[in-house]
Enzyme design. Structure first.
Site, mmCIF file in Angstrom:
data_model
loop_
_atom_site.group_PDB
_atom_site.id
_atom_site.type_symbol
_atom_site.label_atom_id
_atom_site.label_comp_id
_atom_site.label_asym_id
_atom_site.label_seq_id
_atom_site.Cartn_x
_atom_site.Cartn_y
_atom_site.Cartn_z
ATOM 1 C CB SER A 95 6.878 -51.486 49.361
ATOM 2 O OG SER A 95 6.497 -50.579 50.355
ATOM 3 C CG ASP A 186 19.970 -35.409 54.952
ATOM 4 O OD1 ASP A 186 19.434 -35.812 56.006
ATOM 5 O OD2 ASP A 186 21.149 -35.030 54.886
ATOM 6 C CG HIS A 245 5.124 -54.097 53.641
ATOM 7 N ND1 HIS A 245 4.208 -53.861 52.632
ATOM 8 C CD2 HIS A 245 6.144 -53.220 53.443
ATOM 9 C CE1 HIS A 245 4.647 -52.871 51.865
ATOM 10 N NE2 HIS A 245 5.813 -52.476 52.334
#
Length: 268
Positions: A95, A186, A245
């Site tokens: 990925s 974040d 996936h």
């Protein structure tokens, strides 16, 4: 892109005493994953070569830092190769980690003996993690005392139990005794456009390449294959049956056998 120096990545290093001369393998996880997700595969691959699994920046036990571009993340991995004195490795990336591996291979082809890309294409994707980010934010706000409470918080945004279990691998015990996130959430959210964007590098990677995709996953569709072959012209594309996936978790034996057969065809 930031001009900051590469960061010092955490990694798992599994030596192979019986095959110390074999070219090592470096494994790179996907978004919100970590080296820990690959422990069972590392034990298998360790029988034939040294295997190193990395924690990318803002993941696992690696430091948190601003910037999630593929140029930055691949530079972090190259710095680790230099630190370990590894001139050339077999790269396996899943990925997001697959895009990191593609970026490294395009920019430093001399460092890559072969490339295995798991269920990702070198294309830009649409937004697809809003619910996941919301779930992790809810856990951060909720400060759960245990994993049952954490799962209840995650379930407010994510219905899939397997996905929640995967996300829960990013929880560690805090000094206060509760659970906290170990990912740099974040920073990841701040640079999410780079993560779903194109890998870095200009030239194609012409070395030996295996692309594995799950037949139940949309991440490497037939429509993406022309773009994939522009970047990875020698790639052999193999589809694993009954795999999504997270194909290395859905079909671990088929995944390992495919990688092993590919590596056996290489010189080392």
């Amino acid at each position: 892109m930031s001009d900051a120096l590469p960061i010092d990545l955490h990694y798992l290093d599994q030596p192979s005493d019986a095959h110390a001369d074999a070219t090592p393998m470096v494994v790179i996880h996907g978004l919100l994953g970590s080296a820990d997700n690959w422990r069972s595969q590392l034990k298998v691959w360790q029988a034939s070569r040294r295997v190193i699994a990395v924690d990318l920046r803002n993941h696992g036990r690696s430091p948190h830092a601003e910037g999630m571009s593929y140029a930055q993340m691949s530079a972090d991995v190259v710095a680790l190769l230099d630190k370990l004195g590894l001139s050339q490795v077999h790269l396996v990336g899943h990925s997001m980690g697959g895009k990191v591996a593609i970026s490294l291979a395009r920019q430093h082809p001399d460092r890559v003996a072969s490339l295995v890309v798991a269920d990702i294409a070198p294309v830009a994707y649409q937004h697809g993690h809003d619910d996941v980010f919301a779930a992790l934010e809810r856990v951060r706000e909720g400060q759960p005392a245990n994993r049952r409470e954490a799962d209840e918080l995650l379930a407010e945004h994510v219905d899939s139990r397997p996905t929640r279990l995967f996300l829960a691998t990013n929880l560690v015990r805090s000094e206060q005794g509760g659970l906290k996130l170990r990912v740099g959430l974040d920073y990841i959210r701040q640079d999410y456009e780079a993560i779903i964007g194109l890998p870095s590098g200009e030239a194609p990677y012409n070395g030996p390449t295996l692309v594995l995709r799950g037949d139940e996953s949309p991440y490497v569709s037939d429509a993406m294959l022309p773009a994939l072959r522009e970047v990875l012209p020698t790639a052999r594309v193999v589809t694993l049956k009954q795999a999504g996936h997270w194909l290395h978790a859905d079909q671990p034996e088929a995944f390992q056998q495919s990688v092993d057969a590919f590596l056996a065809a290489q010189i080392s």
